[in-house]
Design a protein around this motif. Structure first.
Motif, PDB file in Angstrom:
ATOM      1  N   SER A 138       0.831  -1.196   0.000  1.00 30.32           N
ATOM      2  CA  SER A 138       0.000   0.000   0.000  1.00 30.32           C
ATOM      3  C   SER A 138       0.873   1.256   0.000  1.00 30.32           C
ATOM      4  CB  SER A 138      -0.899   0.021   1.246  1.00 30.32           C
ATOM      5  OG  SER A 138      -1.431   1.307   1.466  1.00 30.32           O
ATOM      6  N   LYS A 139       0.567   2.174  -0.924  1.00 31.19           N
ATOM      7  CA  LYS A 139       1.350   3.419  -0.957  1.00 31.19           C
ATOM      8  C   LYS A 139       1.128   4.227   0.320  1.00 31.19           C
ATOM      9  CE  LYS A 139      -1.972   6.266  -3.572  1.00 31.19           C
ATOM     10  NZ  LYS A 139      -2.141   7.094  -4.784  1.00 31.19           N
ATOM     11  N   TYR A 140      -0.037   4.094   0.939  1.00 23.42           N
ATOM     12  CA  TYR A 140      -0.291   4.811   2.183  1.00 23.42           C
ATOM     13  C   TYR A 140       0.510   4.203   3.335  1.00 23.42           C
ATOM     14  CZ  TYR A 140      -4.148   6.303  -0.776  1.00 23.42           C
ATOM     15  OH  TYR A 140      -4.881   6.778  -1.830  1.00 23.42           O
ATOM     16  N   ALA A 141       0.719   2.885   3.289  1.00 20.30           N
ATOM     17  CA  ALA A 141       1.574   2.244   4.292  1.00 20.30           C
ATOM     18  C   ALA A 141       3.002   2.740   4.160  1.00 20.30           C
ATOM     19  CB  ALA A 141       1.512   0.722   4.148  1.00 20.30           C
ATOM     20  N   LYS A 142       3.484   2.871   2.925  1.00 15.90           N
ATOM     21  CA  LYS A 142       4.847   3.367   2.697  1.00 15.90           C
ATOM     22  C   LYS A 142       5.000   4.780   3.259  1.00 15.90           C
ATOM     23  CE  LYS A 142       5.231   0.793  -1.676  1.00 15.90           C
ATOM     24  NZ  LYS A 142       6.388  -0.086  -1.519  1.00 15.90           N
ATOM     25  N   ARG A 143       4.014   5.645   2.985  1.00 17.34           N
ATOM     26  CA  ARG A 143       4.097   7.022   3.453  1.00 17.34           C
ATOM     27  C   ARG A 143       3.982   7.098   4.972  1.00 17.34           C
ATOM     28  NH1 ARG A 143       5.565  10.704   3.144  1.00 17.34           N
ATOM     29  NH2 ARG A 143       4.143  12.425   2.796  1.00 17.34           N
ATOM     30  N   LEU A 144       3.045   6.355   5.536  1.00 21.35           N
ATOM     31  CA  LEU A 144       2.869   6.381   6.989  1.00 21.35           C
ATOM     32  C   LEU A 144       4.068   5.767   7.695  1.00 21.35           C
ATOM     33  CD1 LEU A 144      -0.933   5.620   7.283  1.00 21.35           C
ATOM     34  CD2 LEU A 144       0.235   7.625   8.224  1.00 21.35           C
ATOM     35  N   TYR A 145       4.708   4.785   7.063  1.00 17.64           N
ATOM     36  CA  TYR A 145       5.926   4.219   7.648  1.00 17.64           C
ATOM     37  C   TYR A 145       7.013   5.279   7.732  1.00 17.64           C
ATOM     38  CZ  TYR A 145      10.221   1.552   8.145  1.00 17.64           C
ATOM     39  OH  TYR A 145      11.450   1.104   8.570  1.00 17.64           O
ATOM     40  N   ALA A 146       7.188   6.051   6.640  1.00 18.65           N
ATOM     41  CA  ALA A 146       8.190   7.112   6.641  1.00 18.65           C
ATOM     42  C   ALA A 146       7.893   8.142   7.726  1.00 18.65           C
ATOM     43  CB  ALA A 146       8.238   7.787   5.264  1.00 18.65           C
ATOM     44  N   ILE A 147       6.635   8.513   7.865  1.00 16.22           N
ATOM     45  CA  ILE A 147       6.241   9.485   8.892  1.00 16.22           C
ATOM     46  C   ILE A 147       6.471   8.901  10.291  1.00 16.22           C
ATOM     47  CG2 ILE A 147       4.272  10.708   9.887  1.00 16.22           C
ATOM     48  CD1 ILE A 147       3.167  10.870   6.954  1.00 16.22           C
ATOM     49  N   ILE A 203       8.573  -1.420  12.905  1.00 11.80           N
ATOM     50  CA  ILE A 203       7.689  -0.584  13.725  1.00 11.80           C
ATOM     51  C   ILE A 203       6.338  -1.266  13.916  1.00 11.80           C
ATOM     52  CG2 ILE A 203       6.198   1.463  13.495  1.00 11.80           C
ATOM     53  CD1 ILE A 203       8.606   3.041  12.686  1.00 11.80           C
ATOM     54  N   GLU A 204       5.796  -1.142  15.112  1.00 12.70           N
ATOM     55  CA  GLU A 204       4.398  -1.488  15.362  1.00 12.70           C
ATOM     56  C   GLU A 204       3.625  -0.181  15.422  1.00 12.70           C
ATOM     57  OE1 GLU A 204       4.333  -3.783  18.893  1.00 12.70           O
ATOM     58  OE2 GLU A 204       5.084  -5.601  17.938  1.00 12.70           O
ATOM     59  N   LEU A 205       2.638  -0.048  14.544  1.00 16.94           N
ATOM     60  CA  LEU A 205       1.904   1.208  14.427  1.00 16.94           C
ATOM     61  C   LEU A 205       0.449   1.014  14.824  1.00 16.94           C
ATOM     62  CD1 LEU A 205       1.997   4.193  13.390  1.00 16.94           C
ATOM     63  CD2 LEU A 205       1.142   3.298  11.213  1.00 16.94           C
ATOM     64  N   ASP A 206      -0.057   1.951  15.594  1.00 24.13           N
ATOM     65  CA  ASP A 206      -1.478   1.997  15.902  1.00 24.13           C
ATOM     66  C   ASP A 206      -1.923   3.454  15.815  1.00 24.13           C
ATOM     67  OD1 ASP A 206      -4.001   1.148  16.489  1.00 24.13           O
ATOM     68  OD2 ASP A 206      -3.514   0.293  18.436  1.00 24.13           O
ATOM     69  N   TYR A 207      -3.210   3.678  15.834  1.00 24.33           N
ATOM     70  CA  TYR A 207      -3.712   5.043  15.741  1.00 24.33           C
ATOM     71  C   TYR A 207      -4.959   5.207  16.597  1.00 24.33           C
ATOM     72  CZ  TYR A 207      -7.366   3.350  12.568  1.00 24.33           C
ATOM     73  OH  TYR A 207      -8.447   2.692  12.032  1.00 24.33           O
ATOM     74  N   GLU A 208      -5.239   6.473  16.905  1.00 20.28           N
ATOM     75  CA  GLU A 208      -6.417   6.814  17.710  1.00 20.28           C
ATOM     76  C   GLU A 208      -7.053   8.066  17.126  1.00 20.28           C
ATOM     77  OE1 GLU A 208      -7.441   7.936  22.390  1.00 20.28           O
ATOM     78  OE2 GLU A 208      -5.371   7.687  21.707  1.00 20.28           O
ATOM     79  N   LEU A 209      -8.342   8.007  16.895  1.00 23.38           N
ATOM     80  CA  LEU A 209      -9.081   9.147  16.352  1.00 23.38           C
ATOM     81  C   LEU A 209      -9.832   9.855  17.480  1.00 23.38           C
ATOM     82  CD1 LEU A 209     -10.583   7.455  13.159  1.00 23.38           C
ATOM     83  CD2 LEU A 209      -8.588   8.948  13.262  1.00 23.38           C
ATOM     84  N   LYS A 210      -9.826  11.180  17.458  1.00 21.18           N
ATOM     85  CA  LYS A 210     -10.535  11.947  18.475  1.00 21.18           C
ATOM     86  C   LYS A 210     -11.391  13.029  17.814  1.00 21.18           C
ATOM     87  CE  LYS A 210      -7.634  11.246  22.533  1.00 21.18           C
ATOM     88  NZ  LYS A 210      -6.937  11.884  23.660  1.00 21.18           N
ATOM     89  N   LYS A 211     -12.511  13.319  18.463  1.00 24.13           N
ATOM     90  CA  LYS A 211     -13.457  14.289  17.922  1.00 24.13           C
ATOM     91  C   LYS A 211     -13.203  15.682  18.478  1.00 24.13           C
ATOM     92  CE  LYS A 211     -17.334  11.118  17.095  1.00 24.13           C
ATOM     93  NZ  LYS A 211     -18.744  10.822  17.417  1.00 24.13           N
ATOM     94  N   ARG A 212     -13.579  16.660  17.694  1.00 24.40           N
ATOM     95  CA  ARG A 212     -13.720  18.036  18.173  1.00 24.40           C
ATOM     96  C   ARG A 212     -15.160  18.415  17.874  1.00 24.40           C
ATOM     97  NH1 ARG A 212     -10.331  23.195  15.973  1.00 24.40           N
ATOM     98  NH2 ARG A 212     -11.895  23.077  14.316  1.00 24.40           N
ATOM     99  N   GLY A 213     -15.963  18.489  18.917  1.00 22.69           N
ATOM    100  CA  GLY A 213     -17.397  18.618  18.717  1.00 22.69           C
ATOM    101  C   GLY A 213     -17.971  17.280  18.289  1.00 22.69           C
ATOM    102  N   ARG A 214     -18.714  17.244  17.194  1.00 18.90           N
ATOM    103  CA  ARG A 214     -19.365  16.013  16.749  1.00 18.90           C
ATOM    104  C   ARG A 214     -18.566  15.286  15.672  1.00 18.90           C
ATOM    105  NH1 ARG A 214     -25.522  17.315  15.398  1.00 18.90           N
ATOM    106  NH2 ARG A 214     -25.494  15.021  15.243  1.00 18.90           N
ATOM    107  N   GLU A 215     -17.521  15.935  15.131  1.00 15.74           N
ATOM    108  CA  GLU A 215     -16.772  15.353  14.027  1.00 15.74           C
ATOM    109  C   GLU A 215     -15.383  14.906  14.482  1.00 15.74           C
ATOM    110  OE1 GLU A 215     -18.019  14.924  11.018  1.00 15.74           O
ATOM    111  OE2 GLU A 215     -19.926  15.912  11.515  1.00 15.74           O
ATOM    112  N   PHE A 216     -14.892  13.810  13.884  1.00 11.95           N
ATOM    113  CA  PHE A 216     -13.507  13.405  14.128  1.00 11.95           C
ATOM    114  C   PHE A 216     -12.575  14.452  13.527  1.00 11.95           C
ATOM    115  CE2 PHE A 216     -15.522   9.226  14.579  1.00 11.95           C
ATOM    116  CZ  PHE A 216     -14.915   8.800  15.758  1.00 11.95           C
ATOM    117  N   TYR A 217     -11.625  14.903  14.328  1.00  9.10           N
ATOM    118  CA  TYR A 217     -10.766  16.023  13.916  1.00  9.10           C
ATOM    119  C   TYR A 217      -9.278  15.694  14.034  1.00  9.10           C
ATOM    120  CZ  TYR A 217      -9.084  20.839  13.501  1.00  9.10           C
ATOM    121  OH  TYR A 217      -8.449  21.987  13.084  1.00  9.10           O
ATOM    122  N   TRP A 218      -8.908  14.920  15.069  1.00 10.20           N
ATOM    123  CA  TRP A 218      -7.512  14.609  15.339  1.00 10.20           C
ATOM    124  C   TRP A 218      -7.230  13.125  15.108  1.00 10.20           C
ATOM    125  CZ3 TRP A 218      -4.673  18.819  16.105  1.00 10.20           C
ATOM    126  CH2 TRP A 218      -5.258  19.948  16.700  1.00 10.20           C
TER     127      TRP A 218
END
Length: 309
Positions: A138-147, A203-218
């Motif tokens: 996945s090209k997104y995996a490649k980019r997220l790995y670099a980040i 690397i072991e990668l995980d993520y967490e999404l957080k809302k600002r108000g009613r929408e996911f923002y972070w």
């Protein structure tokens, strides 16, 4: 017992952080080409030859000439957008690409203006494992790995979701957005990237999404980079010697033994030795119980490795 290259050891390539953070959109094939160039870097050298069989050996995937030509044509039309405290720069990485007919290779030249971003790596770089990042399809995996590699020492990095989408090339200059629904962004980008990065890289990668108000923002990336030790490339040493050392260690030789052998033996002579030994083993003319010990003995007899008393 056949002597084999039993543990393909990953080497590191270095990518300037302003490139890692730059906003661009590369396909998987385009990223494979970019990282192959990074793996070949030598000081003050702008032109490199890439062999298709090297890409195949590392990734286990085949890119034919048409795919590669299409990918390099796309690289020529894409740009890196880099923001520094002083300026906002649009940058093209490569000056030209020559496909050498009948050779299975192509020559690629780094744009002179891009040279600082490839070679000014003393205090500001991201270390990338070439084999690991190429194994992510996945090209997104490649980019997220670099980040993730860029922020590995911190362990976490928070982005605005829109900011990360821009970095991944999911929002174009007109504001058109891919995977606008958060569920699509999770399933088609984040979850695939998390799985591929955690399974194929250091690397072991995980993520967490957080809302600002009613929408996911972070979105917060959680990065664990303690899976295994890295092997670094020393730009002061010729790349062919470092590749040979890496090959020798995959046969079980220690780093010190590999460096001694690579300093005095030619890689082609080692390959001939392995081929001859394997042929004798197949013909049952030779039986080897300890392949590492046997190789050490060969190079001790040659006077390349010291004999322990």
């Amino acid at each position: 017992m056949e002597l084999i290259d039993s543990n393909s050891s990953d080497k590191l390539v270095y990518q300037h952080n302003v490139i890692t953070s730059g906003r661009y959109d590369y396909s998987a094939c385009m990223l494979d080409i970019l990282f192959m160039v990074l793996s070949c870097l030598e000081k003050d050298k702008l032109e490199y030859t890439i062999h298709t069989h090297d890409i195949e050996e590392i990734t286990g995937r085949k890119w034919n000439y048409k795919q590669l030509r299409d990918a390099t044509a796309e690289i020529g039309s894409r740009l890196f957008e880099i923001e520094t405290p002083e300026r906002y720069r649009q940058l093209w990485l490569f000056e030209y690409v020559d496909y050498m007919k009948g050779t299975g290779s192509f020559n690629i030249k780094i744009n002179e203006s891009a040279k600082p971003y490839f070679f000014d790596l003393k205090n500001n770089f991201t270390a990338l494992q070439l084999k690991s990042v190429l194994n992510c399809s996945s090209k997104y995996a490649k980019r997220l790995y670099a980040i993730a590699r860029q922020w590995r020492s911190v362990g976490t990095k928070r982005f605005e979701i829109q900011e990360l989408k821009q970095m991944l090339g999911l929002i174009d200059k007109k504001g058109n957005e891919q995977f606008e629904r958060i569920s699509d962004f999770k399933i088609k980008v984040l979850d695939i990237a998390r799985k591929q990065i955690s399974e194929n890289t250091d690397i072991e990668l995980d993520y967490e999404l957080k809302k600002r108000g009613r929408e996911f923002y972070w979105i917060t990336l959680h990065i664990n980079s303690q899976k295994f030790k890295q092997l670094e490339i020393d730009f002061e040493k010729p790349l062919n010697i470092q590749k040979f050392v890496s090959k020798l260690t995959t046969y079980g030789l220690s780093q010190e033994q590999a460096e001694l052998i690579a300093g005095k033996e030619k890689e082609k002579d080692f390959d001939i030795l392995i081929t001859e030994l394997n042929e004798k083993i197949r013909q049952r003319k030779l039986k080897i119980e300890n392949s590492v010990g046997y190789l050490v003995g060969v190079y001790q007899k040659k006077g390349i490795l010291p004999v322990k008393n």
